[in-house]
Design a protein around this motif. Structure first.
Motif: not given
Lengths: 317, 337, 496
Positions: C150-154
């Motif tokens: 999720q952090i990567v997506e953000i």
């Protein structure tokens, strides 16, 4: 009615095409419609036709079996080697061992695919290398002669003037069209190919069904191998090279989709016949054997492109 | 979980394992047989792999975007025949011959790519069809042109294209090895260090995400087919120069071994993952087995035909291990719903 | 005065039979977090799809930075600075973190035109540092946890200089600890002037981080309030403006006794010590928000999710359910959550679908007896009033309601004693809904024990005899019929 309607039109257009080919070749060669030629044509396609019938079920379940050719080669070698021993086993036992060869390979394929979740293409590619390799090892790359009455009868004998391979092909086609189109097992095969999750949630033993299919496919390849031994009186490791591609082509030509859930035995029979008639007709019309592949390729591409465009239009409407 | 265990299970780097396996194989054959470990034998192993290695390189491009191309062996075959045709009938100079063949290979690749991306037919079926089609054309050319009946080429300039050594006298480095180094090196540079190369990986990894990121997915797949076709053509040329002849059946049945090598080399059939080092090591592994088994047969009773069996078993083991790892991973990543 | 970053005005979108978004207007300021709340089917997801360019709006306008923009594809949406992080993450798992962040736009060296990996890594590290994350740019995404993905997506969104970041249920699959870290990340983004639209069922969360809250219901905008000026209870009552279905009376089954007893069911890291009983003729509701573990419980009961611990007794007999076939053998029928991919085989006919769970009953030999198959199919078409031209049409041509009736009929054909049904009326029309409720009523009278897993608050409250509230994989509370109103139920479920 729609699903049945589609089946009929697809198959009908295939058979119409077959009729067209037959008419064309009857003009280009006076021998084409001779009894002798038709018998030899049908005998020739029977051998790969049997494998194609069973492969149809495998592809409908969204699988694939590339090891067919390897199994054919291995079976011919196993049988001929056993028979060429100084004190050979009884022929019926040799044939059973030959059949078990294919079944065993099928079991290995099925195990890898269902238990280890391996990709069917790669699995059967590996099995193909193994079976072909074993055939070379066992035969030491030699052709092993086998003049034996039973296999000779299976391949060259006739019942009521009909060659036995043709009878075997017809019986296989009949049995499997009943299994696929009429039986509970056949319904499970379609369900798995169409939607594996839903099939499993409907209580179908997906793994068991797939396992059975690969064993059957191996078995069918072994039967083809036995016929080939009889036809050529020799077991050799090169037997069946490239057969898998011919068989797959016939099945796809018959309207079975690689994406699973779709296909019929009648379609495959049409596919096998079209390929057979095309090869035979072109050959006796003077086209050289090696050029036939051009037509084989064009035919496959044209057929699949037609299906693809047709499905797309259906989705669009 | 322990870090090393995690690495072993989830790491995508099987290149190390493949390398170790290759070394073990070399050690095994060196110990078991007297003549395996020699410069001459190594040169003969290297001499046998170029066409194979180049086809594998071509296939890798296609597999990286998630497609498959079964027609590469046939493209190699038809360019082998065309090279002879251009040479004997059209009297092309070497450079023109090379260019023509590679362009024709590219055209066949484009044909595959167009059917797959424009009509939308599964690449396996498409190339199954073109495999037969192109092979048929090859036989046609090979048999219907009178001058082709004897396919031998004796022109030294042409032969040197595949047989030259650096330095010429001491026969140390075969020119084919140079080709391989250049092709693999350039491809690695292209795949890892150019935008287009990374687009290939992105498309294979997750087509939807790639499309969202503005990548022209169809074009990327199309280009990969073209590259594969061109490389196969080059492979065909090298083979003709090495053998001094081109025959209609050149490269027949080669594709299955090519697929085996690429998959064994760790290129994911669904695309988006794979390294050229892995592919070339896999090619070497298969070549060493092929060569080593011949040596082994001379000193033991073991038939060298076990090589095919070994090839199949290794492929199944490699993929089996991968599948088990994958299901392990799936269990780890399950989430509450 | 902060500037208006995004303005969506009078947006409408209809699907056949439904007005999914009906004249909705929202605005978003720079450096603001706007929470959007609403029940399933309220229209939140559709609204977001329109903003993301995944669907085309029927009417209405979208302004970004006070300029009217034409969003007609995901690409145009992104070019206008909108970045959507969906619940189902779309990472490229075989590639590295840096590559995911820079997909399609990796930095290149100006001279050589080659990719500047050092710069990519450096920039990734910078972006990730903004998110307080120490994920290594070289890591392969497949090896990351859900939170890290999720952090990567953000990070991908930030790198693209997204002005508007939309997050759809971002905490659904996260642990409490990871959720907290995520909130910090979101705060951080906000402080950098990014506008954030935060969609969640979890009212606690939304209250904690949002500046304003917009409530949607039945495709309409109900209200937008300043978070600090509003009570949780108020928001909940806005969300649930729908009336309870009154028609469903409490059923008194003639049959008595416990049908199924579940004790200490555990799936490591997913569900914890789940224990309950269902009586004959009872409907037991299990309610939980997205990510609560409700679905896992349902799936464990039908043998799809493997359990690590726990026992299931049916009719007093200990039973182990290893797969769906097992479940069916033990007379557990079910309706899975995903009608199209799990419940039905779309290109099978009505008849083939209705008999798929009971193939073995279609005749005594291995051949399917068509007369039996037809009569079974005709029976259910009649009994459930399935509207279909005939039993041979492919089910994909039917409406959602009729499809769902087929899923129900298919499993009723095995004569279940226990029925596990997940979201049985999602996305179907009112008429079909009523037919299904009536069928459930009849089943209860016959003594079938029903376990209903649903996120539809009025539905679960009006038809269940008891409701278990699940959150974070545990049972939090049990309500008897009439004990709880809609607000209390939602409130309990949103507690962690």
């Amino acid at each position: 009615m729609k699903i049945i309607g589609n089946k009929i039109t697809t198959n009908m257009s295939l058979f119409a095409f077959l009729g067209f080919l037959i008419i064309v070749f009857s003009f280009t060669s006076e021998h084409f419609l001779g009894i002798y030629n038709i018998t030899s044509l049908l005998t020739n396609i029977s051998y790969s036709g049997i494998a194609a019938i069973v492969l149809t079920l495998v592809i409908i379940s969204r699988g694939l079996d590339i090891s067919i050719g390897g199994v054919i080669g291995l079976t011919t070698v196993v049988i001929a080697t056993l028979y060429s021993q100084s004190d050979p086993l009884p022929v019926w036992l040799i044939l059973i061992i030959g059949l078990s060869t294919g079944a065993l390979v099928g079991l290995l394929n099925g195990w890898c695919i269902t238990v280890l979740n391996m990709d069917p293409i790669i699995t059967t590619l590996g099995a193909m290398a193994i079976t072909r390799g074993l055939a070379y090892v066992i035969s030491d790359s030699q052709s092993i002669l086998m003049f034996e009455d039973t296999t000779d009868f299976i391949s060259n004998g006739t019942i009521l003037f009909i060659p036995i391979p043709i009878i075997l092909f017809l019986i296989t086609a009949l049995i499997f069209s009943i299994i696929l189109h009429k039986s509970k097992f056949g319904r499970a095969v379609y369900a798995i190919g169409a939607n594996e999750t839903s099939a499993s949630l409907s209580g179908i033993s997906v793994k068991k069904v797939k396992m059975i299919l690969y064993v059957l496919s191996g078995l069918a390849a072994s039967i083809s191998g036995i016929i080939l031994v009889g036809q050529t009186s020799v077991g050799m490791p090169q037997h069946g090279i490239g057969t898998e591609l011919e068989v797959i082509t016939a099945v796809l030509l018959g309207g079975t989709a690689l994406s699973g859930g779709k296909g019929t035995i009648y379609g495959t029979i049409a596919g096998v016949l079209i390929l057979g008639v095309l090869f035979n007709g072109l050959t006796i019309s003077g086209v050289r054997y090696v050029h036939l592949q051009i037509f084989q390729g064009i035919l496959l591409l044209a057929a699949v492109a037609t299906y693809e465009i047709k499905t797309r239009n259906e989705v669009a409407t | 979980m322990k870090v090393w265990l995690k690495k072993l299970i989830y790491s995508d780097d099987i290149v190390g394992a493949l390398g170790i396996f290759l070394v073990l194989l070399v050690v095994f054959f060196s110990v078991m047989t007297p003549h395996f470990f020699s410069l001459m034998n190594f040169n003969s192993i290297i001499g046998n792999i170029p066409a194979m290695a180049i086809l594998c390189l071509g296939l890798t491009f296609v597999v990286l975007v998630g497609d498959l191309d079964l027609s590469l062996g046939s493209i190699l075959g038809i360019t082998a025949i065309l090279a002879v045709f251009f040479f004997k009938v059209m009297h092309f100079p070497l450079w023109l011959n090379l260019i023509s063949c590679v362009v024709i290979g590219g055209i066949f690749g484009a044909f595959n790519g167009a059917i797959v991306t424009k009509i939308g037919i599964n690449s396996i079926i498409t190339t199954l069809g073109t495999m037969a089609l192109i092979r048929g054309l090859t036989y046609w050319i090979a048999m219907d042109v009178d001058a082709m009946q004897v396919g031998r080429i004796t022109d030294p300039a042409f032969l040197n294209f595949g047989r030259y050594y650096f330095p010429e006298k001491s026969r140390l480095i075969p020119i084919t090895l140079v080709y391989l180094v250049i092709l693999y090196g350039a491809s690695a540079l292209f795949l890892n260090h150019t935008s287009f190369g990374r687009q290939i990986y992105a498309v294979g990894s997750n087509e939807a995400t790639a499309r969202l990121a503005g990548i022209n997915v169809k074009r990327v797949r199309f280009v990969c087919f073209i590259i594969a076709g061109m490389l196969s053509a080059f492979g065909g040329l090298v083979l003709v120069a090495q053998l001094g002849l081109g025959e209609a059946y050149t490269g027949q049945n080669m594709i299955l071994e090519v697929v085996t090598a690429v998959v064994l080399g760790g290129v994911l059939l669904t695309g988006g993952k794979g390294r050229l080092t892995g592919v070339i090591i896999a090619v070497l592994i298969l070549a060493v087995i092929r060569n080593g088994m011949v040596h082994l047969e001379q000193v033991t009773d073991i038939s060298f035909y076990w090589r095919d069996v070994a090839k199949g078993v290794i492929l199944l083991l490699a993929i089996g291990l991968y599948s088990v790892r994958k299901s392990f991973n799936a269990k780890r990543l399950r989430t509450r719903q | 005065m902060k500037s208006t970053l995004l303005k969506m005005s009078h947006i409408c979108k209809s699907y056949p039979g439904v007005k999914a978004v009906n004249d909705v207007s929202i605005d978003l300021f720079a450096g603001e977090i706007l929470g959007i709340m609403g029940e399933n089917g309220a229209g939140k997801s559709t609204l977001i799809k329109l903003l993301a360019g995944a669907e085309k709006k029927d009417s209405g306008e979208i302004y970004i930075d006070e300029k009217k923009v034409d969003i007609n594809s995901p690409k145009t949406s992104q070019e206008n600075g909108v970045s959507v992080i969906y619940q189902e993450l779309i990472t490229m798992d075989t590639l590295s973190v840096a590559e995911n962040i820079f997909v399609g736009q990796l930095p290149v060296n100006k001279v050589t035109k080659l990719i500047d990996w050092k710069a990519a890594q450096k920039k990734s590290t910078e972006v990730l540092a903004l998110l307080n994350s120490n994920i290594k740019p070289k890591s392969i995404v497949a090896t990351l946890s859900v939170y890290e993905k999720q952090i990567v997506e953000i990070a991908k969104a930030i790198h693209k200089n997204a002005k508007v970041v939309v997050m759809d249920e971002p905490t659904a699959a996260l642990s409490e600890k990871d959720s907290k870290s995520l909130f910090k990340v979101i705060e951080n983004l906000k402080n950098q002037g990014v506008g954030i639209i935060y969609i969640s069922h979890r009212i606690e969360e939304v209250f904690k981080i949002s500046d304003r809250i917009t409530v949607m219901r039945d495709g309409k905008l109900i209200a937008t309030k300043q978070t600090k000026d509003v009570e949780k209870k108020e928001i909940i009552s806005m969300m649930i403006g729908r009336e309870l279905n009154q028609f469903f009376p409490e059923i008194k089954s003639e049959k008595k006794g416990v049908m199924m007893k579940v004790s200490d069911l555990n799936i490591n890291g997913i569900i914890e010590n789940i224990s309950f009983e269902v009586k004959k003729g009872e409907i037991l509701g299990i309610f939980g928000l997205v990510g609560s573990g409700c679905l896992n419980i349902a799936r464990a009961l039908i043998g799809v999710d493997d359990i690590d611990q726990g026992e299931i007794h049916i009719n007093g007999k200990k039973t182990s359910i290893k797969n769906p076939k097992n479940a069916l053998k033990n007379n557990i029928g079910f309706i899975p959550i995903d009608r199209k991919n799990e419940g039905l085989t779309l290109n099978f006919s009505v008849k083939q679908n209705l008999t798929l769970q009971s193939i073995d009953e279609l005749g005594s030999s291995f051949i399917i007896q068509e007369s039996i198959e037809n009569s079974i199919a005709e029976k259910w078409v009649k009994k459930l009033d399935i509207k279909t031209p005939n039993i041979e049409v492919e089910v994909k041509t039917l409406s959602g309601g009729n499809q769902q009736k087929i899923v129900l009929g298919k499993t009723l054909e095995i004569n279940p004693e226990i029925l596990v049904i997940v979201e049985p009326t999602r996305g179907i029309d009112v008429g079909a809904k009523m037919d299904i409720y009536k069928m459930l009523e009849n089943l209860c009278k016959e003594g079938v024990a029903i376990i209903l897993v649903s996120t539809d608050v009025p539905e679960i409250l009006s038809i269940s005899n008891r409701v278990l509230v699940v959150s974070n994989g545990k049972i939090r509370k049990e309500f008897k019929k009439g004990e709880a109103n809609q607000q209390e139920l939602l409130y309990e479920a949103s507690l962690n």
